[in-house]
Scaffold this motif. Structure first.
Motif, PDB file in Angstrom:
ATOM      1  N   ALA A  67      -2.500   7.976   4.374  1.00  0.00           N
ATOM      2  CA  ALA A  67      -3.127   6.685   4.074  1.00  0.00           C
ATOM      3  C   ALA A  67      -2.263   5.560   4.608  1.00  0.00           C
ATOM      4  CB  ALA A  67      -3.317   6.534   2.560  1.00  0.00           C
ATOM      5  N   VAL A  68      -2.900   4.393   4.764  1.00  0.00           N
ATOM      6  CA  VAL A  68      -2.216   3.199   5.262  1.00  0.00           C
ATOM      7  C   VAL A  68      -2.514   2.030   4.327  1.00  0.00           C
ATOM      8  CG1 VAL A  68      -1.985   1.547   7.152  1.00  0.00           C
ATOM      9  CG2 VAL A  68      -2.401   3.972   7.654  1.00  0.00           C
ATOM     10  N   VAL A  69      -1.452   1.349   3.905  1.00  0.00           N
ATOM     11  CA  VAL A  69      -1.576   0.133   3.107  1.00  0.00           C
ATOM     12  C   VAL A  69      -0.925  -1.013   3.872  1.00  0.00           C
ATOM     13  CG1 VAL A  69      -0.699  -1.063   1.042  1.00  0.00           C
ATOM     14  CG2 VAL A  69      -1.723   1.211   0.833  1.00  0.00           C
TER      15      VAL A  69
ATOM     16  N   GLY B 277      10.495  -6.427   0.202  1.00  0.00           N
ATOM     17  CA  GLY B 277      10.049  -5.042   0.302  1.00  0.00           C
ATOM     18  C   GLY B 277      10.061  -4.248  -0.982  1.00  0.00           C
ATOM     19  N   GLY B 278      10.129  -4.891  -2.130  1.00  0.00           N
ATOM     20  CA  GLY B 278      10.204  -4.167  -3.391  1.00  0.00           C
ATOM     21  C   GLY B 278       8.971  -3.347  -3.694  1.00  0.00           C
ATOM     22  N   HIS B 279       7.788  -3.938  -3.531  1.00  0.00           N
ATOM     23  CA  HIS B 279       6.554  -3.187  -3.777  1.00  0.00           C
ATOM     24  C   HIS B 279       6.371  -2.075  -2.746  1.00  0.00           C
ATOM     25  CE1 HIS B 279       5.263  -6.786  -6.192  1.00  0.00           C
ATOM     26  NE2 HIS B 279       4.821  -5.814  -6.961  1.00  0.00           N
ATOM     27  N   THR B 280       6.661  -2.380  -1.487  1.00  0.00           N
ATOM     28  CA  THR B 280       6.523  -1.362  -0.445  1.00  0.00           C
ATOM     29  C   THR B 280       7.452  -0.188  -0.700  1.00  0.00           C
ATOM     30  OG1 THR B 280       5.621  -2.714   1.339  1.00  0.00           O
ATOM     31  CG2 THR B 280       7.078  -0.926   1.990  1.00  0.00           C
ATOM     32  N   GLU B 281       8.678  -0.454  -1.078  1.00  0.00           N
ATOM     33  CA  GLU B 281       9.622   0.623  -1.369  1.00  0.00           C
ATOM     34  C   GLU B 281       9.076   1.525  -2.474  1.00  0.00           C
ATOM     35  OE1 GLU B 281      14.366   0.847  -1.797  1.00  0.00           O
ATOM     36  OE2 GLU B 281      13.394  -0.430  -3.303  1.00  0.00           O
ATOM     37  N   ALA B 282       8.550   0.923  -3.538  1.00  0.00           N
ATOM     38  CA  ALA B 282       8.019   1.706  -4.652  1.00  0.00           C
ATOM     39  C   ALA B 282       6.808   2.534  -4.229  1.00  0.00           C
ATOM     40  CB  ALA B 282       7.653   0.772  -5.809  1.00  0.00           C
ATOM     41  N   LEU B 283       5.939   1.967  -3.415  1.00  0.00           N
ATOM     42  CA  LEU B 283       4.760   2.702  -2.951  1.00  0.00           C
ATOM     43  C   LEU B 283       5.143   3.869  -2.046  1.00  0.00           C
ATOM     44  CD1 LEU B 283       2.400  -0.332  -2.244  1.00  0.00           C
ATOM     45  CD2 LEU B 283       1.970   1.485  -3.919  1.00  0.00           C
TER      46      LEU B 283
ATOM     47  N   ALA C 117       6.522   6.616  -4.148  1.00  0.00           N
ATOM     48  CA  ALA C 117       5.521   7.264  -5.000  1.00  0.00           C
ATOM     49  C   ALA C 117       4.556   8.150  -4.202  1.00  0.00           C
ATOM     50  CB  ALA C 117       4.730   6.203  -5.767  1.00  0.00           C
ATOM     51  N   TYR C 118       4.275   7.771  -2.951  1.00  0.00           N
ATOM     52  CA  TYR C 118       3.255   8.469  -2.165  1.00  0.00           C
ATOM     53  C   TYR C 118       3.845   8.890  -0.823  1.00  0.00           C
ATOM     54  CZ  TYR C 118       0.444   6.241  -5.746  1.00  0.00           C
ATOM     55  OH  TYR C 118      -0.054   5.821  -6.959  1.00  0.00           O
ATOM     56  N   PRO C 119       4.335  10.128  -0.718  1.00  0.00           N
ATOM     57  CA  PRO C 119       5.092  10.579   0.464  1.00  0.00           C
ATOM     58  C   PRO C 119       4.303  10.571   1.770  1.00  0.00           C
ATOM     59  CG  PRO C 119       5.467  12.038  -1.405  1.00  0.00           C
ATOM     60  CD  PRO C 119       4.351  11.133  -1.798  1.00  0.00           C
ATOM     61  N   ARG C 120       2.985  10.587   1.701  1.00  0.00           N
ATOM     62  CA  ARG C 120       2.187  10.591   2.940  1.00  0.00           C
ATOM     63  C   ARG C 120       1.685   9.198   3.317  1.00  0.00           C
ATOM     64  NH1 ARG C 120      -2.007  15.468   2.038  1.00  0.00           N
ATOM     65  NH2 ARG C 120      -2.757  14.722   4.069  1.00  0.00           N
ATOM     66  N   LEU C 121       2.108   8.212   2.572  1.00  0.00           N
ATOM     67  CA  LEU C 121       1.674   6.834   2.813  1.00  0.00           C
ATOM     68  C   LEU C 121       2.480   6.188   3.926  1.00  0.00           C
ATOM     69  CD1 LEU C 121      -0.025   4.337   1.857  1.00  0.00           C
ATOM     70  CD2 LEU C 121       1.912   3.795   0.347  1.00  0.00           C
ATOM     71  N   ARG C 122       1.804   5.357   4.732  1.00  0.00           N
ATOM     72  CA  ARG C 122       2.454   4.456   5.681  1.00  0.00           C
ATOM     73  C   ARG C 122       2.108   3.024   5.297  1.00  0.00           C
ATOM     74  NH1 ARG C 122       0.438   4.842  10.947  1.00  0.00           N
ATOM     75  NH2 ARG C 122      -1.450   5.850  10.151  1.00  0.00           N
TER      76      ARG C 122
ATOM     77  N   SER D 220      -8.846   0.647  12.809  1.00  0.00           N
ATOM     78  CA  SER D 220     -10.122   0.009  12.490  1.00  0.00           C
ATOM     79  C   SER D 220     -10.231  -0.353  11.020  1.00  0.00           C
ATOM     80  CB  SER D 220     -11.285   0.942  12.861  1.00  0.00           C
ATOM     81  OG  SER D 220     -11.184   2.175  12.164  1.00  0.00           O
ATOM     82  N   GLU D 221      -9.475   0.343  10.152  1.00  0.00           N
ATOM     83  CA  GLU D 221      -9.531   0.071   8.724  1.00  0.00           C
ATOM     84  C   GLU D 221      -8.280   0.622   8.056  1.00  0.00           C
ATOM     85  OE1 GLU D 221     -13.204   1.988   7.812  1.00  0.00           O
ATOM     86  OE2 GLU D 221     -12.314   3.992   7.747  1.00  0.00           O
ATOM     87  N   VAL D 222      -8.050   0.199   6.817  1.00  0.00           N
ATOM     88  CA  VAL D 222      -6.891   0.669   6.049  1.00  0.00           C
ATOM     89  C   VAL D 222      -7.352   1.049   4.647  1.00  0.00           C
ATOM     90  CG1 VAL D 222      -5.199  -0.680   7.348  1.00  0.00           C
ATOM     91  CG2 VAL D 222      -6.302  -1.699   5.334  1.00  0.00           C
ATOM     92  N   ASP D 223      -6.458   1.706   3.911  1.00  0.00           N
ATOM     93  CA  ASP D 223      -6.794   2.206   2.583  1.00  0.00           C
ATOM     94  C   ASP D 223      -6.393   1.250   1.462  1.00  0.00           C
ATOM     95  OD1 ASP D 223      -7.658   5.031   3.410  1.00  0.00           O
ATOM     96  OD2 ASP D 223      -5.684   4.809   4.352  1.00  0.00           O
ATOM     97  N   GLY D 224      -5.615   0.256   1.786  1.00  0.00           N
ATOM     98  CA  GLY D 224      -5.221  -0.693   0.756  1.00  0.00           C
ATOM     99  C   GLY D 224      -4.601  -1.939   1.341  1.00  0.00           C
TER     100      GLY D 224
END
Length: 328
Positions: free
Chosen positions: A37-39, A47-53, A56-61, A106-110
């Motif tokens: 997924a991509v946020v 970068g505090g929120h990004t670090e936490a995300l 929490a979600y190892p497959r997230l970019r 073309s789109e993102v997940d968050g």
């Protein structure tokens, strides 16, 4: 971007506390957990929120946007251990569509927006955001371009100053302050905050000073919003973020004053409302709501978080989910 609890004399970037971080992680879970997924973190800050995300979600970019080059430099350092799971982009966040085109998406997940001034900007004296310390009247979130707060004070007319103080600072003594500023700058142009603060103390009536908080708070807020076009950008950014979401994707926005929250509330409510004309018995194809609201009204920080992180006191969080094509 008000995601830190820094103090005067900012210390380690990694110690800043992102606001409502556990709730943000929870809200994104249905859109990003257990999948690639991509946020877009539209206001990356430190970068505090990004670090936490990312933790929490190892497959997230994450695509991290910020208009402040210093914030990007510091967040690069903080997030270096995540390697190419983060892309850093120097831009203003209403340009999300252009960023996605440039990256071939073309789109993102968050999309996450943590609005307002960041802890780093408040805590670096030379940026001029804080009225408690004498500093240059700058207030630009991107210090490489655009007019400064001093430029506004020294060039705007009484009517223009009154408008921004009234509309952006909700300052009831806006015209009185505007006239005082124009009279004072004829003697010498404004360049540092201490002189402006002194003028505000002399101009705002004493009873209001005793009950309405620091007399500079509303003026500094108004100047910052004007210098950075914050509300105009937000009005463009929320619809752009909604358009960028894939079906099932989520938008989470943290606001810190009523002007921001009102814009966010109205944009999300509009996208969550059917566009089918009233009176028709069925939903017209392609006219259903774009969003489903996830939060009931605006969520606030609890007393424990406010105790740990005083900057959470004014946060208002709203979230919504993009409806899929099969829900039309």
């Amino acid at each position: 971007m008000t995601d830190g609890a820094g103090t005067s004399g900012f210390s380690a970037d990694a110690t800043h506390l992102p606001v409502l971080v556990e709730r943000v992680i929870e809200l994104f879970e249905p859109a990003v957990a257990d999948r690639d997924a991509v946020v877009v973190d539209a206001t990356l800050g430190l970068g505090g929120h990004t670090e936490a995300l990312l933790d929490a979600y190892p497959r997230l970019r994450v695509i991290g946007l910020d208009r402040d080059p210093e914030a990007l430099k510091r967040s690069r350092r903080r997030l270096a251990r995540h390697g190419d799971r983060v892309r850093f982009v120097h831009t203003v966040y209403h340009r999300i569509p252009e960023v996605l085109v440039d990256l071939g998406l073309s789109e993102v997940d968050g999309v996450l927006m943590d609005l307002g001034v960041s802890s780093m900007q408040l805590d670096l004296d030379e940026r001029g955001f804080a009225y408690a310390r004498d500093a240059p009247l700058d207030m630009r979130m991107d210090p490489t371009r655009g007019p400064t707060a001093a430029d506004v004070l020294n060039t705007y007319s009484v009517d223009e100053l009154t408008r921004i103080l009234r509309d952006y600072g909700e300052e009831k003594f806006a015209r009185r302050i505007a006239k005082a500023v124009v009279n004072e700058r004829q003697r010498r142009p404004f360049d540092t905050s201490e002189r402006l603060v002194r003028l505000l103390y002399d101009t705002v009536p004493a009873p209001s000073r005793r009950t309405g908080g620091h007399p500079a708070k509303r003026t500094f807020q108004a100047l910052r919003i004007e210098v950075n076009s914050e509300l105009d950008i937000l009005r463009e950014a929320v619809p752009a973020a909604i358009a960028a979401l894939a079906g099932g994707g989520r938008i989470v926005v943290e606001s810190y004053h009523s002007l921001e929250d009102r814009i966010v509330k109205q944009a999300l409510a509009k996208a969550a409302t059917s566009r089918t004309p009233e009176g028709l018995p069925v939903e017209l194809p392609g006219h259903g709501p774009e969003l489903r609201l996830v939060t009931r009204g605006a969520e606030k920080a609890d007393e424990e978080e406010i105790r740990r992180n005083p900057r959470a006191a004014s946060v208002r969080l709203r979230a919504a989910e993009k409806r899929g094509a099969d829900e039309e």
